[in-house]
Design a protein around this motif. Structure first.
Motif, PDB file in Angstrom:
ATOM      1  N   PHE A  78     -10.034   2.151   2.119  1.00 51.54           N
ATOM      2  CA  PHE A  78      -9.550   2.558   3.062  1.00 51.54           C
ATOM      3  C   PHE A  78      -9.980   4.128   3.303  1.00 51.54           C
ATOM      4  N   GLU A  82     -11.306   5.686   6.741  1.00 53.61           N
ATOM      5  CA  GLU A  82     -10.630   6.689   7.215  1.00 53.61           C
ATOM      6  C   GLU A  82     -11.583   8.222   7.264  1.00 53.61           C
ATOM      7  N   LEU A  87      -9.105   5.968  11.711  1.00 56.46           N
ATOM      8  CA  LEU A  87      -8.063   5.199  11.319  1.00 56.46           C
ATOM      9  C   LEU A  87      -6.601   5.634  12.002  1.00 56.46           C
ATOM     10  N   ASN A 118      -4.531  -1.787   7.068  1.00 56.19           N
ATOM     11  CA  ASN A 118      -4.770  -0.760   5.893  1.00 56.19           C
ATOM     12  C   ASN A 118      -4.231  -0.782   4.548  1.00 56.19           C
ATOM     13  N   GLN A 122      -6.434  -0.247   1.241  1.00 57.79           N
ATOM     14  CA  GLN A 122      -6.247   0.851   0.238  1.00 57.79           C
ATOM     15  C   GLN A 122      -6.072  -0.001  -1.281  1.00 57.79           C
TER      16      GLN A 122
END
Length: 145
Positions: A78, A82, A87, A118, A122
């Motif tokens: 993530f 990002e 994102l 997401n 993560q």
């Protein structure tokens, strides 16, 4: 949803760096590019973005190159996405046309899907990807025996 070429190349480059993390030796762009079949010039731009994002660091000199800024288990997918993509999943059409119940429902479901994606990103780190790759390679070896 599809992973962009930019993100895929960046993750492959980081996976290569994660593989060599324990050695502590920086990797040069041409070395990473050759191993992962990524165009040198494009990789150079991606690594600059990742460096600015604090995911990797660079080392100057004849034995210079790029290294992960932290242990592979401390860099989530993530965070990488990002850094590269931003994102931000909100739509910009809110200002263009009036909101209807139908468009609200569609956006609500889209937001839910993005949040689920997401959450998966993560929960995976570069270390997890290395382990998945290694176990898949073992399966391939076992298949050919």
């Amino acid at each position: 949803m599809e992973i962009s070429c930019k993100s895929e190349y960046a993750i492959l480059a980081l996976l290569e760096m994660a593989t060599h993390y324990q050695s502590g030796e920086p990797m040069q762009i041409r070395q990473i590019a050759a191993q992962q079949n990524i165009p040198d010039r494009y990789l150079e731009q991606l690594l600059a973005t990742l460096r600015r994002g604090g995911i990797i660091k660079s080392q100057r000199g004849s034995k210079g190159g790029y290294l992960l800024a932290r242990e592979p288990r401390r860099i989530s997918i993530f965070e990488v996405l990002e850094c590269l993509e931003g994102l931000d999943v909100r739509t910009d059409q809110d200002d263009i046309k009036p909101r209807t119940v139908d468009s609200f429902v569609v956006e609500e479901i889209w937001q839910e899907a993005c949040q689920a994606a997401n959450s998966v990103f993560q929960n995976y780190t570069l270390q997890d990807l290395c382990e998945k790759r290694d176990s898949r390679r073992q399966l391939d070896i076992m298949y050919y025996i």
